[in-house]
Design a protein around this motif. Structure first.
Motif, PDB file in Angstrom:
ATOM      1  N   ASN A  30      -8.844  -0.620   1.962  1.00  0.00           N
ATOM      2  CA  ASN A  30      -7.458  -0.925   1.599  1.00  0.00           C
ATOM      3  C   ASN A  30      -7.315  -1.088   0.095  1.00  0.00           C
ATOM      4  N   PHE A  35      -8.544   1.976  -3.762  1.00  0.00           N
ATOM      5  CA  PHE A  35      -8.841   1.190  -2.562  1.00  0.00           C
ATOM      6  C   PHE A  35     -10.335   0.904  -2.517  1.00  0.00           C
ATOM      7  N   LYS A  85       0.698  -5.690  -5.554  1.00  0.00           N
ATOM      8  CA  LYS A  85       1.792  -5.778  -4.574  1.00  0.00           C
ATOM      9  C   LYS A  85       1.341  -5.249  -3.214  1.00  0.00           C
ATOM     10  N   GLN A  86       0.533  -4.207  -3.266  1.00  0.00           N
ATOM     11  CA  GLN A  86       0.149  -3.582  -1.991  1.00  0.00           C
ATOM     12  C   GLN A  86      -1.249  -4.001  -1.549  1.00  0.00           C
ATOM     13  N   GLN A  87      -1.717  -5.060  -2.124  1.00  0.00           N
ATOM     14  CA  GLN A  87      -3.068  -5.535  -1.808  1.00  0.00           C
ATOM     15  C   GLN A  87      -3.316  -5.593  -0.302  1.00  0.00           C
ATOM     16  N   GLY A  88      -4.452  -5.043   0.097  1.00  0.00           N
ATOM     17  CA  GLY A  88      -4.841  -5.147   1.505  1.00  0.00           C
ATOM     18  C   GLY A  88      -4.199  -4.119   2.423  1.00  0.00           C
ATOM     19  N   LYS A  89      -3.300  -3.298   1.848  1.00  0.00           N
ATOM     20  CA  LYS A  89      -2.682  -2.272   2.689  1.00  0.00           C
ATOM     21  C   LYS A  89      -3.437  -0.953   2.527  1.00  0.00           C
ATOM     22  N   PRO A  90      -3.421  -0.135   3.575  1.00  0.00           N
ATOM     23  CA  PRO A  90      -4.037   1.187   3.399  1.00  0.00           C
ATOM     24  C   PRO A  90      -3.162   2.063   2.507  1.00  0.00           C
ATOM     25  N   LEU A  91      -3.779   2.993   1.823  1.00  0.00           N
ATOM     26  CA  LEU A  91      -3.030   3.925   0.975  1.00  0.00           C
ATOM     27  C   LEU A  91      -2.403   4.988   1.870  1.00  0.00           C
ATOM     28  N   GLU A  92      -1.103   5.161   1.724  1.00  0.00           N
ATOM     29  CA  GLU A  92      -0.418   6.135   2.577  1.00  0.00           C
ATOM     30  C   GLU A  92       0.431   7.070   1.752  1.00  0.00           C
ATOM     31  N   GLU A 136       1.068  -2.275  -9.244  1.00  0.00           N
ATOM     32  CA  GLU A 136       1.414  -1.971  -7.856  1.00  0.00           C
ATOM     33  C   GLU A 136       0.263  -2.334  -6.886  1.00  0.00           C
TER      34      GLU A 136
END
Lengths: 1011, 494
Positions: B119, B404, B98-105, B95
């Protein structure tokens, strides 16, 4: 018999024949039973833990029973499994703690006889095993001394002890011989062996008070405090390093050690000793002692990384709870012998200490803040005197400085006028110290000295001759053209505001943006200038004043970094804080490589957050060497322009020039006077903070705050009152004063009992209460409760004099009896709790160490002051870097003066059971291990001492080997050898050398033990 | 001890190819073997001289019965210091790519140690399934990945602190504060040792440097000094003060020891009723035996070259730690109860541990090069010798690392205590098994949380000890390794 009792109760009800009376009795009985169940049974057989699937919490579950079937047969105690479990010679329940008392067993029996009445809705819950009637919480009584007649009885102590012995049909041992006695009492009171001359004097003194005189001499000796302070330091877990990751050395923590030594030597009344350690800094009259004593509150482990590096708020508040639990635990165990710390997450399971009590005590100590800071121990008067003297001299300097500056301004203007252009042009060839790089912002960020030109970034601008910085603005230079090691950073800066934190003015950093040194504002402490560095490796807290110059004026800041690592900070030409040398390898002077490192203006370093400065820089300089204080003062006065001082002075009139010279000389003179004022003595002692509000935390969880509480003490103690009557926002000083008074009150039932028991423990190897830090349910019961109270009452009546207590105890027949083993007595009382002999024991690690030094005449007599340090050959610690030290730099002082470091204990002391410095140790364990034997066999210290003893024997006994052997025995064991021993020793000494015999003496059990 | 000396000394030694890896043993110096053995005999001859009624106390390391039959007789703890990233080693999280570069939410308040959440970052290492059990492991530790069929992973570990030293204290002692006895001390206290001639609890620090806090990490806290860890040094005397000083002749030492033994025995006779006096006589005998036993255990000359290669002694990066692993096997073989190995030294720059704040890839590659072959070699060697059946191997760090980055546009990861991976192997645990799970990004526990208390309770259980009954009274409390917590994780027991 059982039938008889059953019918008696039936009869009682029949006789009185009043239902109401029976009902009352039944209710009382039920309450009594409930009390026993709640305190003694429910911990394992309740609604939580259900051992053997049995719960005694409700009527239903109790009557159902457990995996072994029903346990209560109403009306039939003899058929009730419960009765079988709790009565008899060795009852199987309760499985832990004391068996139920006969009274408790009878209550339960009577209750079963009555049909085990139990109100339907009544659910029992676990209660502390002990309630407020617990023995140690009762007021101290004044028991009368038993009247027993025997030669053994020298003191009241002996009467109490003899009475108990007689009850068991036991006899005390005969009196010890004088030689045994002097060795015993000397080690006991001063921790050193008696010298041969002292032994002879005592043996030859036939007077009836020979022993009394001996005891007086020992108690009057300064060696006494050095011995007994060590005991206290065990209890309060004294340590001269922080523990945890950094384990930084607390350079000034030794003052507390000296305070304790002096308190014992001067026989400070115990109440004062207690009060000072809790609140000495706020108790009138404030004394140096009082301030130093508060080290007690902050001498335990402290996780600096958790405070500094860690940013997680929740983790920080948990850390705070942990450290206060340790402090509260130490306060309560040390003075009260109660484990109050157990009540942080829930009410104490064994003692009547509620969670509420814990948090009230926490509120009392909420002003206790840990930090690496030291504080001055000057009293307010002394501090005022010192300050006024400093201020007076400073004023002399300042007025002359101002006049000098005015003169030089005139000169500077004159130079400018004389220059053909009519404007001030910068000189790069001043006579003063030549910077390696210099940024004057006349045009842009260029270096007017060399090629270290800077680029303006993040919105930085240059105008009006200044670099203007706001937001993320900075000036960044290209790489250095030569490596920089020694250096000075200097700048004239105006701050946009004084509340900003952590901005850099001038920094030099490595290419990775991590390693750096720089002038940093407000990072560690608000409004203070520091020498910033990566992870504070070369940063120290500073004593300088908080900055008060706002955006209207320039501040001159310079930091010099000398070749030996010394860092000095200057503000407006004056030292800002004492120069310091950061510890450890990370504290060493950094190499800033050519082609890589660079200079930043306006940013601390590129690899960290919150690093920008708001303000304007008039001029900045980098020097490739450490300027002297004088050079920096000159620079401050002559700049921020770069017209040389010589040029300025030359432009003055003769009169002005003369005045200039006079002023310079006078400034120098006053500076010298200022420097001659001794710095205020520092101690690692409490620097209190404002107490944060204290909430009762459910399950001790910082995220489950409940009711806010004010400060107070333990409710189970009736006198003195546990209510302090202070508001929620009371000052730290008020809170600690109240707590100090509560602890030191003569009415406090625990304080004196706990202290006299500690003293007894060290004299006999075991206290009357065998668990000196625990007078609660889990602790031991006193072997001689009346004696304990008698001693405590007398101790209070005599003003808390510990020396008088010693005199009393060591003068007793109990203390003076022999250590002879009596098999018959051992069969009855194997642990010698009734004191049928003086129990022999091994010396503590420190006494062994000191005894070797004393016997070999190597003991360094220097008392007090900074601790001597182990070497890097002995321990591993980042701040211990010297490989080895020669004798004679304090390493042969008594072991109480060795630096106590958490992560680097002395290996030989460690092997001999010296406790971990972070552990509250009221009673040391005594182990016998092969590693201990190896230490005594091969440790370089032991071998060195053996050689020194051999030298002494040669020196003092001449060349006659037999005389040497005899003296060796006297020095090591206090006695002369027998013929056989002499012959054996001679054989060894002649064939293999005297130092081998000395080694044998130091390894002998007779050397390590006292009888 | 001075670990820095080790480093410089080993640099001057021949390169691995010049010499068989086994020949470069721990000491350049020969131990005083003969004299010590002769002495041991001498003392043993008259050891029974204590007076009747003065029972000789048992040896300080005398073996004690466990509470119930043990699945493991001995244990070894490999402590990888600094915080090994679970999502880059054994806990595969596709995962993250897939979520590379996105902040953890959606995970609650993000509150990392340094307070700079970046991120999400996928692992720079390639993951694959391994062994018959098909466990995922990254190519960071290829040799350990080859052992997964013997390993029982716990992917749902939780620590209390995200600060190194409190977390390390917790992993070692159950508490986040200074001053509590560590696991090895509890085992020494609870079980003693099968070998009276070696310490019951031996520590082998990272050959580069001691861990942060130094000897605090193997303190016996409030337990008697008998139970503290003995750190074996790699220079000088392997055990402090082990050898008779060179300047003393064997004959002199022997004569002195004879006289000492006689005097100490006479002292026993003259002072009945104190068993520690007899124990002192005995302790010199044990010391003499230790003088002979330690040199034997650290002498690798009888090890085959194949064995030495197995442990990575032929490679510059893995040699130092490989030696410690091989030594650990030799200690365990001889009955030492517990050996603790540190892979990683103290904190700060340059990094000599797993604390990959700046760049997890380069940091972990460097550390892995020291640890991978030796640990895999140890597992294989124990198995080949039939020792793995009743030896518990524990591998852990103090916590994991954030999924992150630390800060934006960065390559490092911060400390992460909310979930991480540890593993067990050998005596009594399910081989080729994984217990518990983290969530899809490795931030929280998703299934079957395992606290350090549970972890310790399980370890004690495997060694035959009930963690609620292994107690020692100290200042008001019957203290336990597991405080008042802990459940044995039955789901991972074989």
């Amino acid at each position: 018999m059982i039938l008889l009792r059953t019918s008696l109760i039936a009869l009682a009800c029949a006789v009185f024949s009043v239902d109401r009376l029976c009902a009352v009795e039944e209710a009382v009985l039920t309450e009594q039973v409930a009390n026993v169940f709640e305190r003694k049974c429910l911990r394992c057989h309740g609604q939580g833990k259900q051992e053997a699937k049995l719960s005694l919490a409700t009527r239903g579950s109790a009557l159902t029973g457990g995996e072994n079937g029903p346990v209560i047969a109403p009306g039939k105690p003899d058929e009730s499994l419960l009765m079988e479990m709790i009565s008899g010679e060795k009852p199987s329940m309760p499985s832990e703690g004391d068996p139920l008392s006969a009274e408790e067993v009878n209550v339960i029996r009577a209750w079963i006889v009555q049909g085990a009445p139990w109100p339907a809705n009544r659910t029992l819950t676990v209660k502390a095993a002990a309630d407020e009637n617990w023995w140690s919480l009762q007021p101290i009584r004044q028991p009368s001394v038993p009247s027993v007649h025997s030669d053994f009885v020298r003191t009241a102590i002996d009467a109490f002890v003899l009475q108990k012995l007689t009850e068991k049909g036991l006899q005390p041992a005969p009196p010890a011989d004088k030689l045994t006695l002097i060795r015993r009492v000397t080690f006991d009171l001063v921790g050193l062996p008696p010298a041969p001359a002292e032994i002879d004097a005592f043996l030859d003194d036939a007077s009836s008070d020979a022993y009394g005189k001996l005891v007086d001499r020992l108690l009057d000796s300064a060696d006494y405090g050095e011995r007994w302070a060590r005991h206290w330091l065990d209890v309060v877990r004294f340590s001269e390093s922080q523990g945890f990751e950094y384990d930084r050395i607390r350079e000034h923590a030794w003052r507390y050690r000296d305070y304790v030594i002096e308190a014992f030597n001067r026989d400070k009344p115990y109440a004062d000793f207690v009060r000072e350690q809790i609140a000495g800094d706020v108790l009138a009259p404030i004394t140096r002692d009082g301030i130093t004593a508060t080290s007690f509150l902050v001498i335990g482990p402290w996780d600096e990384a958790g405070y500094r590096a860690q940013k997680s708020v929740i983790m920080k508040s948990r850390l705070r709870e942990e450290e206060l639990e340790d402090t509260i635990g130490t306060v309560a165990q040390t003075f009260l012998g109660l484990t109050v710390n157990c009540a942080r997450c829930h009410d104490h399971k064994f003692d009547p200490i509620s969670q509420r009590d814990y948090y009230r005590l926490k509120a009392a100590l909420a002003g206790v803040q840990f930090s690496g800071e030291n504080r001055s121990i000057l009293t307010p008067d002394e501090a005022r005197q010192r300050e006024s003297r400093v201020a007076k001299l400073q004023k002399q300097v300042d007025t002359r400085d101002a006049e000098l500056m005015a003169l030089e301004r005139t000169g500077r203007q004159e130079v400018a006028r004389q220059r053909s252009s009519g404007t001030v042009s910068r000189e790069s060839t001043s006579e003063g110290p030549k910077p390696y790089a210099q940024w004057t912002f006349d045009v842009d960020g260029r270096d007017i000295q060399g090629n270290l030109h800077g680029t303006l970034e993040g919105g930085a601008t240059v105008s009006g001759g200044r670099l203007k910085l706001a937001g993320k603005a900075r000036l960044k230079t290209g790489p250095l053209t030569k490596a920089i090691r020694e250096k000075t950073l200097e700048a004239w800066v105006s701050l946009a505001n004084l509340t900003q934190r952590g901005g850099g003015v001038v920094s030099i950093e490595m290419g990775d943006g991590r390693t750096f040194d720089g002038i940093v504002f407000g990072e560690l402490e608000e409004k203070k200038w520091i020498a910033g560095s990566n992870n504070f490796a070369r940063t120290s807290r500073v004593s300088g004043a908080r900055e008060s110059t706002g955006p209207d004026a320039l501040v001159h800041i310079a930091i010099s970094y000398a070749g030996d690592g010394t860092i000095a900070i200057y503000r407006n030409g004056q030292p800002y804080a004492p120069a310091y040398r950061p510890p450890g390898t990370v504290g060493e002077l950094q190499d800033y490589q050519a082609g890589e490192a660079r200079v930043l203006l306006g940013q601390r370093h590129t690899g960290g957050g919150n690093a920008y400065l708001s303000g304007e820089i008039e001029e900045a300089r980098l020097y490739d060497r450490a300027l002297t204080a004088e050079e920096i003062a000159d620079s401050y006065r002559s700049s921020p322009t770069t017209i040389s001082r010589e040029a300025i002075v030359a432009a003055l009139t003769d009169e002005q020039r003369q005045r200039h010279g006079v002023l310079l000389a006078e400034v120098k003179q006053y500076r010298e006077l200022l420097e001659a004022i001794e710095p205020a003595p520092l101690a690692y002692a409490l620097v209190p903070g404002n107490p944060e509000p204290t909430f009762l935390l459910a399950r001790g969880d910082v995220e489950q705050a409940g009711e806010q509480l004010s400060s107070g003490a333990l409710a189970a103690i009736r006198e003195p009152a546990s209510e302090f009557g202070l508001p929620l926002d009371a000052s730290d000083a008020d809170r600690r004063r109240k707590l100090a008074d509560w602890l030191a009150s003569p009415d406090n039932p625990l304080t004196a009992r706990v202290l006299v028991n500690r003293v007894w423990h060290y004299h006999f190897g075991r206290g009357l209460v065998g668990s000196p830090n625990d007078f609660g349910y889990n602790g031991e019961r006193p072997s001689h409760p009346e004696l304990l109270d008698w001693l405590a009452a007398r101790f209070i009546a005599e003003g808390g004099s510990i020396k008088r207590l010693h005199r009393l105890i060591v003068g007793s027949g109990v203390y003076r009896q022999a250590s002879h083993f009596q098999p018959a007595a051992a069969a009855i009382d194997a642990d010698n709790r009734l004191l049928w002999r003086f129990a022999p024991r091994r010396l503590e690690s420190e006494a062994i160490h000191d005894a070797m030094l004393a016997a070999s005449d190597k003991l360094d007599p220097l008392r007090g002051g900074a601790s001597f340090r182990p070497t890097a050959d002995e321990v591993v610690h980042p701040q211990i870097t010297r490989p080895r030290a020669s004798d004679g730099d304090g390493r042969e002082r008594r072991s109480i003066y060795r630096l106590v470091i958490n992560s680097a204990k002395d290996p030989i002391q460690d092997a001999l059971d010296c406790p971990d410095p972070s552990v509250k140790t009221p009673r040391r364990s005594v182990t016998t291990t092969p590693l201990q034997a190896l230490s005594l066999m091969n440790n370089p210290f032991v071998l060195r001492m053996a050689r020194s003893l051999a030298d002494r024997l040669h020196r003092e006994a001449g060349d006659d080997v037999e005389a040497q052997v005899r003296l060796g025995y006297r020095l090591a064991f206090g006695r002369l050898p027998t013929r056989i021993e002499t012959d054996r020793s001679l054989a060894l000494a002649r064939e293999h050398g005297l130092e081998n015999l000395c080694w044998v003496l130091f390894n002998a059990s007779e050397f390590l033990y006292v009888q | 001890m001075n670990m820095q000396e080790t480093k410089s000394a080993s640099m001057n030694q021949p390169t691995p190819n010049e010499l068989s890896p086994c020949r470069r043993d721990f000491l350049g110096q020969a131990a005083s073997g003969f004299g010590a053995i002769a002495l041991a005999w001498l003392l043993a001859e008259e050891a029974g001289a204590a007076a009747p009624g003065d029972k000789l106390p048992p040896s300080p390391y005398a073996p004690k019965r466990p509470h119930f039959p043990a699945r493991a007789k001995r244990a070894i703890h490999i402590f990888a210091a600094g915080g090994v990233s679970h999502v880059d080693t054994f806990d595969y999280k596709p995962e993250l790519a897939k979520q590379q570069g996105k902040p953890l939410e959606g995970k609650g308040k993000i509150d990392p140690f340094f307070g700079q959440p970046g991120n999400l970052m996928p692992s720079p290492f390639a993951f694959a399934r391994h062994g018959e059990c098909g466990a995922w492991a990254s190519d960071l530790l290829p040799n350990i990945a080859g052992c997964v069929d013997d390993i029982c992973f716990i992917h749902s570990m939780q620590a209390k602190s995200s600060n190194h030293t409190p977390a390390t204290f917790q992993m070692n002692s159950g508490f986040t504060f200074n001053g509590f006895p560590c696991l090895g001390s509890w085992l020494s206290y609870g079980l003693g040792s099968e070998n009276q001639d070696l310490p019951a609890f031996v520590v082998l620090p990272d050959p580069r440097e001691l861990p942060a806090g130094g000897a605090t990490n193997w303190s016996s806290g409030f337990l008697p000094a008998t139970h503290q860890g003995t750190a074996l040094k790699t220079t000088g005397d392997p055990v402090l003060d082990l050898y008779t000083p060179r300047e003393l002749s064997q004959a002199s030492r022997r004569a002195s020891m004879e006289l000492l033994a006689r005097m100490n025995r006479e002292y026993v006779d003259a002072n009945h009723g104190d068993s520690t006096l007899a124990a002192r006589v005995q302790s010199y005998e044990l010391a003499a035996r230790m003088q002979a036993s330690v040199p034997e255990v650290i002498d690798f000359s009888q090890e085959t070259e194949a064995t030495c290669r197995l442990y990575g002694l032929d490679n510059k990066e893995s040699e130092g730690f490989g030696r410690n692993c091989l030594l650990a096997r030799r200690l365990l073989e001889r009955g030492v109860r517990f050996v603790q190995l540190f892979n990683g030294g103290k904190f700060g720059q340059p990094r000599i541990n797993w604390d990959g704040h700046e760049n997890v890839e380069t940091n972990h590659r460097t550390q892995a090069a020291t640890m991978d072959r030796p640990v895999a070699g140890l597992l294989r060697d124990l198995k080949d010798r039939g020792l793995l059946d009743d030896t518990l191997v524990i591998w852990s760090s103090e916590f994991g690392r954030t999924p992150f980055t630390q800060g934006l546009n960065a390559k490092g990861r911060d400390h992460h205590q909310l979930v991480f991976t540890s593993w067990l192997a050998g005596g009594g645990v399910k081989p080729g098994f994984s217990y518990g799970a983290s969530d899809e990004v490795g931030y929280h526990v998703a299934e079957d949380p395992v606290t350090i208390y549970d972890f310790h309770a399980t370890i004690l259980h495997l060694l035959g000890l009930d963690h609620t009954r292994l107690t020692f009274y100290h200042n008001g409390i019957q203290r336990r390794l597991t405080d008042v917590h802990g459940q044995v994780i039955h789901g991972l027991l074989a």
